[in-house]
Design an enzyme around this catalytic site. Structure first.
Site, PDB file in Angstrom:
ATOM      1  CB  CYS A   1       4.413  -0.804  16.915  1.00  0.00           C
ATOM      2  SG  CYS A   1       6.825   0.129  15.970  1.00  0.00           S
TER       3      CYS A   1
ATOM      4  CD  GLU B   1      -2.800  -1.308   2.615  1.00  0.00           C
ATOM      5  OE1 GLU B   1      -3.061   0.517   3.312  1.00  0.00           O
ATOM      6  OE2 GLU B   1      -3.414  -1.977   2.795  1.00  0.00           O
TER       7      GLU B   1
ATOM      8  CG  LEU C   1      11.048   8.964  21.793  1.00  0.00           C
ATOM      9  CD1 LEU C   1      11.801   8.530  21.644  1.00  0.00           C
ATOM     10  CD2 LEU C   1      11.023  10.322  22.494  1.00  0.00           C
TER      11      LEU C   1
ATOM     12  CB  CYS D   1       2.961   7.852   2.838  1.00  0.00           C
ATOM     13  SG  CYS D   1       3.384   7.011   4.026  1.00  0.00           S
TER      14      CYS D   1
ATOM     15  CB  CYS E   1       0.698   7.317  10.610  1.00  0.00           C
ATOM     16  SG  CYS E   1       1.031   8.927  10.186  1.00  0.00           S
TER      17      CYS E   1
ATOM     18  CB  CYS F   1       1.763   0.091  14.225  1.00  0.00           C
ATOM     19  SG  CYS F   1       2.308   0.045  12.269  1.00  0.00           S
TER      20      CYS F   1
ATOM     21  N   GLY G   1       6.307  -1.184   6.329  1.00  0.00           N
ATOM     22  CA  GLY G   1       8.159  -1.335   6.788  1.00  0.00           C
ATOM     23  C   GLY G   1       8.906  -0.652   7.704  1.00  0.00           C
TER      24      GLY G   1
ATOM     25  CB  CYS H   1       6.678  -3.969   9.636  1.00  0.00           C
ATOM     26  SG  CYS H   1       8.061  -2.996  10.803  1.00  0.00           S
TER      27      CYS H   1
HETATM   28  N1  SAH Z   1       8.723   2.088  10.480  1.00  0.00           N
HETATM   29  C1  SAH Z   1       8.081   3.827  10.738  1.00  0.00           C
HETATM   30  C2  SAH Z   1       8.204   3.741   9.255  1.00  0.00           C
HETATM   31  C3  SAH Z   1       6.573   4.195   9.238  1.00  0.00           C
HETATM   32  S1  SAH Z   1       5.101   4.107  10.312  1.00  0.00           S
HETATM   33  C4  SAH Z   1       7.804   3.703  12.068  1.00  0.00           C
HETATM   34  O1  SAH Z   1       7.874   3.246  12.672  1.00  0.00           O
HETATM   35  O2  SAH Z   1       8.772   5.224  11.822  1.00  0.00           O
HETATM   36  C5  SAH Z   1       5.370   5.746  10.012  1.00  0.00           C
HETATM   37  C6  SAH Z   1       4.654   6.754  11.347  1.00  0.00           C
HETATM   38  O3  SAH Z   1       3.238   6.281  12.284  1.00  0.00           O
HETATM   39  C7  SAH Z   1       5.139   6.039  13.028  1.00  0.00           C
HETATM   40  O4  SAH Z   1       5.568   7.209  13.522  1.00  0.00           O
HETATM   41  C8  SAH Z   1       4.072   5.214  13.580  1.00  0.00           C
HETATM   42  O5  SAH Z   1       5.157   4.913  15.065  1.00  0.00           O
HETATM   43  C9  SAH Z   1       3.058   6.261  13.297  1.00  0.00           C
HETATM   44  N2  SAH Z   1       1.710   4.767  13.315  1.00  0.00           N
HETATM   45  C10 SAH Z   1       2.212   3.958  13.732  1.00  0.00           C
HETATM   46  N3  SAH Z   1       0.593   3.307  13.893  1.00  0.00           N
HETATM   47  C11 SAH Z   1       0.251   4.028  13.884  1.00  0.00           C
HETATM   48  C12 SAH Z   1      -2.124   4.624  14.286  1.00  0.00           C
HETATM   49  N4  SAH Z   1      -2.277   3.433  14.420  1.00  0.00           N
HETATM   50  N5  SAH Z   1      -1.645   5.341  14.238  1.00  0.00           N
HETATM   51  C13 SAH Z   1      -0.962   6.854  14.267  1.00  0.00           C
HETATM   52  N6  SAH Z   1      -0.403   6.928  13.950  1.00  0.00           N
HETATM   53  C14 SAH Z   1       0.687   5.628  13.807  1.00  0.00           C
HETATM   54 FE1  SF4 Z   2       6.990  -1.211  11.594  1.00  0.00          FE
HETATM   55 FE2  SF4 Z   2       7.471   1.137  11.455  1.00  0.00          FE
HETATM   56 FE3  SF4 Z   2       4.439  -0.037  12.565  1.00  0.00          FE
HETATM   57 FE4  SF4 Z   2       6.180  -0.263  14.339  1.00  0.00          FE
HETATM   58  S1  SF4 Z   2       4.809   1.529  13.964  1.00  0.00           S
HETATM   59  S2  SF4 Z   2       5.200  -1.720  12.916  1.00  0.00           S
HETATM   60  S3  SF4 Z   2       8.368  -0.307  13.115  1.00  0.00           S
HETATM   61  S4  SF4 Z   2       5.711  -0.351  10.257  1.00  0.00           S
END
Ligand code: SAH
Ligand code: SF4
Length: 347
Positions: free
Chosen positions: A110, A85, A214, A99, A335, A113, A158, A106
């Site tokens: 997290c 995507e 963070l 984006c 995001c 996510c 990713g 991934c």
């Molecule tokens: N893997 C990388 C980049 C992709 S995610 C990373 O984690 O930085 C891009 C951003 O979206 C990251 O800061 C991630 O933590 C945040 N993110 C992930 N899940 C989310 C959610 N459900 N709501 C809002 N932001 C989220």
């Molecule tokens: Fe991977 Fe970024 Fe999602 Fe964490 S927030 S699982 S590093 S894509």
């Protein structure tokens, strides 16, 4: 588009060198979606290129557009049938940003996510990464969307620093004047915090923006939310950021998803203030507060009001902070919502 493949195909077809420049101009500057649209090429060359060096390595499966027209999400099919995507966003009337993803799924996992829930299916090739930008340029042309796409964020599916070599090669292609011609300052890479790669990135790409996800300034909480924190805890990240700032005096963005009653209390904000202040001069640290976008997880979003008071704690302490606007929620394109679920997408 893989330029090496184009070069090899042209040489196999006994075409003169200038044909490469013609292909490059048509594909990158004019966003040609098919060799048939490249009238300067003779017919047999077009046919040869079509079979030997296709313009895109991925195929459009579906595009969804948000109700306000400012977020477009594409499901693209890769050569092996997997789906990735990518999102096209219009944060302001004149600017388009994409984006992009660097992996299908991934491995970081997290907990909040949607991509993390999938686990890692596979890494993308350099061509598959940059073709997402090419796809959107073609899409904008086809849909007559005004403006130029010259901002790219690696914030899709990713972890970019888990595939550093692919990241590096794709960045070089995006910045190459003879390919995408996107300025380094218009590109951002977001990482969950792989400390050694942060320093390497500062040395290799001092002009490209860095965002660090963070989400907590407390090790126990961060390890729970972002499991890679176990390998690279907050102190290691702080050291990496300090070294990064020695390499390049560019602003570092700290991303912080606000999760109700988990990391959004005043004491969490106070911890974040202390951590941010320890990283470097205030003008080089910027906190992006992100309102959590609903995913199939037990986490809940902070209220808008709570986000504002969290932001106020930071601002009052002299830490730059903004609350990020969320585009594309209604198409699951915001995001952390990028995920390919059979269930929701019906494949
Ligand atoms: N893997 C990388 C980049 C992709 S995610 C990373 O984690 O930085 C891009 C951003 O979206 C990251 O800061 C991630 O933590 C945040 N993110 C992930 N899940 C989310 C959610 N459900 N709501 C809002 N932001 C989220
Ligand atoms: Fe991977 Fe970024 Fe999602 Fe964490 S927030 S699982 S590093 S894509």
């Amino acid at each position: 588009m893989d330029l090496d493949k184009v070069e090899a195909a042209l040489s196999a077809l006994n075409a003169p060198r200038y044909r490469l420049d013609q292909v490059r101009r048509a594909v990158f500057s004019e966003a040609a979606a098919s060799y048939d649209d490249v009238a300067v090429l003779p017919r047999e060359l077009r046919d040869g290129l079509k079979s030997q060096a296709p313009i895109l390595s991925l195929k459009e499966r579906r595009v969804e557009v948000s109700s306000d027209g400012r977020a477009h999400k594409a499901l693209l099919e890769l050569g092996d049938g997997k789906i990735v995507e990518t999102v096209l966003l219009r944060p302001s009337p004149v600017r388009w940003t994409t984006c992009i993803s660097c992996q299908v799924g991934c491995a970081v996992g997290c907990t909040f996510c949607a991509t993390g829930l999938m686990g890692l299916q596979r890494n993308l090739s350099v061509e598959e990464v940059t073709d997402q930008v090419l796809f959107w340029r073609q899409y904008m042309k086809r849909e007559s969307l005004e403006g130029r796409l010259d901002n790219v964020v690696y914030m899709g599916m990713g972890e970019p620093f888990a595939v550093y070599d692919t990241l590096a090669q794709s960045l070089r292609a995006l910045m190459d004047q003879k390919q995408f011609g996107i300025g380094a300052r218009h590109i951002s890479v977001s990482t969950s915090g792989i400390a050694p790669q942060i320093e390497r990135f500062g040395r290799d790409f001092p002009q490209v923006n860095l965002a660090l996800s963070l989400h907590a300034a407390d090790d126990a909480l961060r390890t729970r939310l972002v499991p890679v924190n176990k390998a690279y805890p907050l102190a290691a990240l702080a050291k990496a950021i300090k070294n990064y700032l020695c390499e390049t005096p560019r602003k570092v963005f700290l991303e912080y998803v606000l999760l109700r009653e988990e990391n959004d209390r005043p004491e969490d904000a106070a911890r974040l203030v202390a951590y941010a202040k320890g990283l470097g001069p205030r003008e080089l640290i910027h906190v992006n507060l992100i309102i959590f976008n609903e995913t199939d997880t037990p986490h809940r979003a902070s209220s808008e009001e709570n986000a504002r008071s969290f932001q106020k704690v930071l601002l009052d302490a002299g830490v730059h902070a903004t609350v990020r606007q969320n585009l594309g929620r209604d198409i699951q394109g915001a995001c952390g919502q990028l995920v390919v679920l059979e269930r929701t997408h019906g494949q």
